[in-house]
Design a protein around this motif. Structure first.
Motif, short mmCIF file in Angstrom:
data_model
loop_
_atom_site.label_atom_id
_atom_site.label_comp_id
_atom_site.label_asym_id
_atom_site.label_seq_id
_atom_site.Cartn_x
_atom_site.Cartn_y
_atom_site.Cartn_z
N MET A 1 0.84 -1.18 0.00
CA MET A 1 0.00 0.00 0.00
C MET A 1 0.88 1.23 0.00
SD MET A 1 -2.97 1.04 2.73
CE MET A 1 -1.95 1.86 3.93
N ALA A 2 0.52 2.23 -0.81
CA ALA A 2 1.32 3.43 -0.91
C ALA A 2 1.16 4.27 0.34
CB ALA A 2 0.89 4.25 -2.13
N ALA A 3 2.25 4.84 0.79
CA ALA A 3 2.21 5.64 2.01
C ALA A 3 1.66 7.02 1.72
CB ALA A 3 3.61 5.76 2.60
N PRO A 4 0.90 7.59 2.63
CA PRO A 4 0.46 8.97 2.46
C PRO A 4 1.67 9.88 2.40
CG PRO A 4 -0.61 7.93 4.38
CD PRO A 4 0.42 6.99 3.87
N THR A 5 1.50 11.01 1.75
CA THR A 5 2.64 11.91 1.59
C THR A 5 2.61 13.06 2.58
OG1 THR A 5 1.38 13.16 -0.07
CG2 THR A 5 2.83 11.39 -0.86
N SER A 6 1.51 13.25 3.31
CA SER A 6 1.40 14.39 4.21
C SER A 6 1.56 13.95 5.65
CB SER A 6 0.06 15.11 4.02
OG SER A 6 -1.01 14.24 4.32
N LEU A 7 2.29 14.75 6.41
CA LEU A 7 2.46 14.55 7.84
C LEU A 7 2.14 15.87 8.52
CD1 LEU A 7 5.80 12.54 8.03
CD2 LEU A 7 3.52 11.67 8.51
N PRO A 8 1.74 15.85 9.79
CA PRO A 8 1.51 17.11 10.48
C PRO A 8 2.80 17.91 10.57
CG PRO A 8 1.52 15.27 12.02
CD PRO A 8 1.50 14.68 10.65
N PRO A 9 2.72 19.24 10.43
CA PRO A 9 3.94 20.04 10.49
C PRO A 9 4.63 19.98 11.85
CG PRO A 9 1.98 21.44 10.51
CD PRO A 9 1.52 20.05 10.19
N ILE A 10 3.84 19.82 12.91
CA ILE A 10 4.37 19.72 14.26
C ILE A 10 3.67 18.56 14.96
CG2 ILE A 10 4.60 20.81 16.52
CD1 ILE A 10 6.48 22.00 14.54
N ALA A 11 4.45 17.71 15.60
CA ALA A 11 3.87 16.59 16.35
C ALA A 11 4.12 16.81 17.83
CB ALA A 11 4.50 15.27 15.90
N TYR A 12 3.26 16.23 18.65
CA TYR A 12 3.43 16.24 20.09
C TYR A 12 3.30 14.81 20.59
CZ TYR A 12 -1.68 16.30 19.78
OH TYR A 12 -2.98 16.03 19.46
N PRO A 13 3.83 14.50 21.75
CA PRO A 13 3.78 13.12 22.24
C PRO A 13 2.35 12.58 22.28
CG PRO A 13 5.29 14.38 23.58
CD PRO A 13 4.61 15.36 22.67
N GLY A 14 2.17 11.41 21.66
CA GLY A 14 0.86 10.77 21.62
C GLY A 14 0.09 11.02 20.34
N LEU A 15 0.53 11.94 19.49
CA LEU A 15 -0.19 12.25 18.25
C LEU A 15 -0.06 11.09 17.26
CD1 LEU A 15 -1.73 14.46 16.60
CD2 LEU A 15 0.50 15.02 15.61
N PRO A 16 -1.17 10.57 16.71
CA PRO A 16 -1.07 9.54 15.67
C PRO A 16 -0.46 10.12 14.41
CG PRO A 16 -3.28 9.59 16.65
CD PRO A 16 -2.57 10.83 17.11
N LEU A 17 0.49 9.40 13.83
CA LEU A 17 1.19 9.88 12.63
C LEU A 17 0.84 9.09 11.38
CD1 LEU A 17 4.75 10.42 14.17
CD2 LEU A 17 2.98 12.15 13.75
N GLY A 18 0.45 7.83 11.54
CA GLY A 18 0.11 7.02 10.38
C GLY A 18 0.12 5.55 10.71
N PRO A 19 -0.43 4.72 9.81
CA PRO A 19 -0.49 3.27 10.06
C PRO A 19 0.85 2.59 9.83
CG PRO A 19 -1.41 3.78 7.92
CD PRO A 19 -1.09 5.10 8.55
N SER A 20 1.09 1.52 10.56
CA SER A 20 2.34 0.77 10.39
C SER A 20 2.39 0.04 9.06
CB SER A 20 2.50 -0.24 11.54
OG SER A 20 1.43 -1.15 11.56
N THR A 21 1.24 -0.07 8.38
CA THR A 21 1.22 -0.68 7.04
C THR A 21 1.79 0.26 5.99
OG1 THR A 21 -1.06 0.11 6.78
CG2 THR A 21 -0.74 -2.17 7.53
N ALA A 22 1.87 1.56 6.33
CA ALA A 22 2.36 2.54 5.36
C ALA A 22 3.70 3.13 5.75
CB ALA A 22 1.34 3.67 5.21
N TYR A 23 4.04 3.09 7.04
CA TYR A 23 5.27 3.69 7.53
C TYR A 23 6.02 2.72 8.43
CZ TYR A 23 3.12 8.21 6.27
OH TYR A 23 2.53 9.25 5.61
N THR A 24 7.29 3.00 8.64
CA THR A 24 8.11 2.28 9.61
C THR A 24 8.45 3.24 10.74
OG1 THR A 24 9.10 0.88 7.90
CG2 THR A 24 10.29 1.06 9.99
N PRO A 25 8.21 2.86 12.01
CA PRO A 25 8.52 3.77 13.12
C PRO A 25 10.02 3.96 13.29
CG PRO A 25 7.81 1.64 13.95
CD PRO A 25 7.60 1.60 12.48
N GLY A 26 10.43 5.20 13.45
CA GLY A 26 11.84 5.51 13.66
C GLY A 26 12.05 6.19 14.98
N PRO A 27 13.24 6.77 15.22
CA PRO A 27 13.51 7.47 16.48
C PRO A 27 12.50 8.57 16.73
CG PRO A 27 15.53 7.15 15.22
CD PRO A 27 14.41 6.76 14.31
#
Length: 216
Positions: A1-27
């Protein structure tokens, strides 16, 4: 599945960023097991790094704010940073640093913007604030026990109700959408909200009381 191209400009602890089917979690991120969703562990600007084959999913990471020799927080190369001053009415994200009998001491991580876009600016400095016992919730204030609603390390959404004194802003969590948005259990696991008053450790099954911010 293609990954979405948009991410929030600023994240805070606990904010959902995307599904693990589309992204790999990093640091700076972690995988929320029950929903298989990647969440932010730090406040900052999310960075998307393409991976070489055979890995197909790009990695999401959030660079940590690095301290300068003068102890003032400065960002790494990929992180935006501001010194936005909280105002009365500002919605802020905070981390609990101390729980007392009459108040909860926090440091602000991000301040909500007032331009209506729903975003937040990461604090360049750790503004100190308190949530007093009488400002924890709107009803039955005399029954509030600060230690039942908050623990050290919790991430809290609050609203500035007073500029306070020279040391602290005064915050309130006395609305349904305000309170703890991210918490870890005594076992160190990220918990999920199950009611207005409790989080649950999905691994151990243990429940802990909190002043939960709109759990569903």
């Amino acid at each position: 599945m293609a990954a979405p191209t948009s991410l929030p400009p600023i994240a805070y602890p606990g904010l959902p960023l995307g599904p693990s089917t589309a992204y790999t979690p990093g640091p700076g991120t972690h995988l929320h097991a029950p929903s298989s969703t990647i969440h932010a562990s730090l406040a900052g600007r999310p960075v998307l790094t393409p991976q070489k084959p055979p890995a197909s999913n790009p990695t999401i990471s959030i660079p940590r704010l690095l301290p300068s020799p003068a102890r003032a927080p400065v960002p790494s190369a990929n992180v935006g940073n501001t010194n936005t001053l909280p105002r009365v009415g500002s919605v802020v994200l905070c981390r609990v640093v101390r729980v007392r009998t009459r108040q909860v001491d926090v440091v602000m991580l991000a301040v909500g913007r007032e331009d209506g876009d729903g975003g937040e600016d990461v604090c360049g400095d750790e503004w100190q604030a308190v949530v007093r016992k009488e400002d924890v919730r709107a009803t039955e204030k005399e029954k509030v026990v600060c230690g039942d609603g908050f623990r050290v390390g919790d991430v809290v959404r609050g609203v500035v109700i007073s500029l306070g004194d020279q040391s602290n802003y005064y915050l309130s969590t006395a609305r349904n959408e305000l309170g703890v948005i991210m918490a870890r259990s005594e076992a160190g696991n990220a918990m999920v909200p199950i009611s207005w008053k409790e989080f649950r450790d999905p691994i151990t099954g243990e429940r802990e009381s909190r002043k939960v911010a709109k759990p569903f």
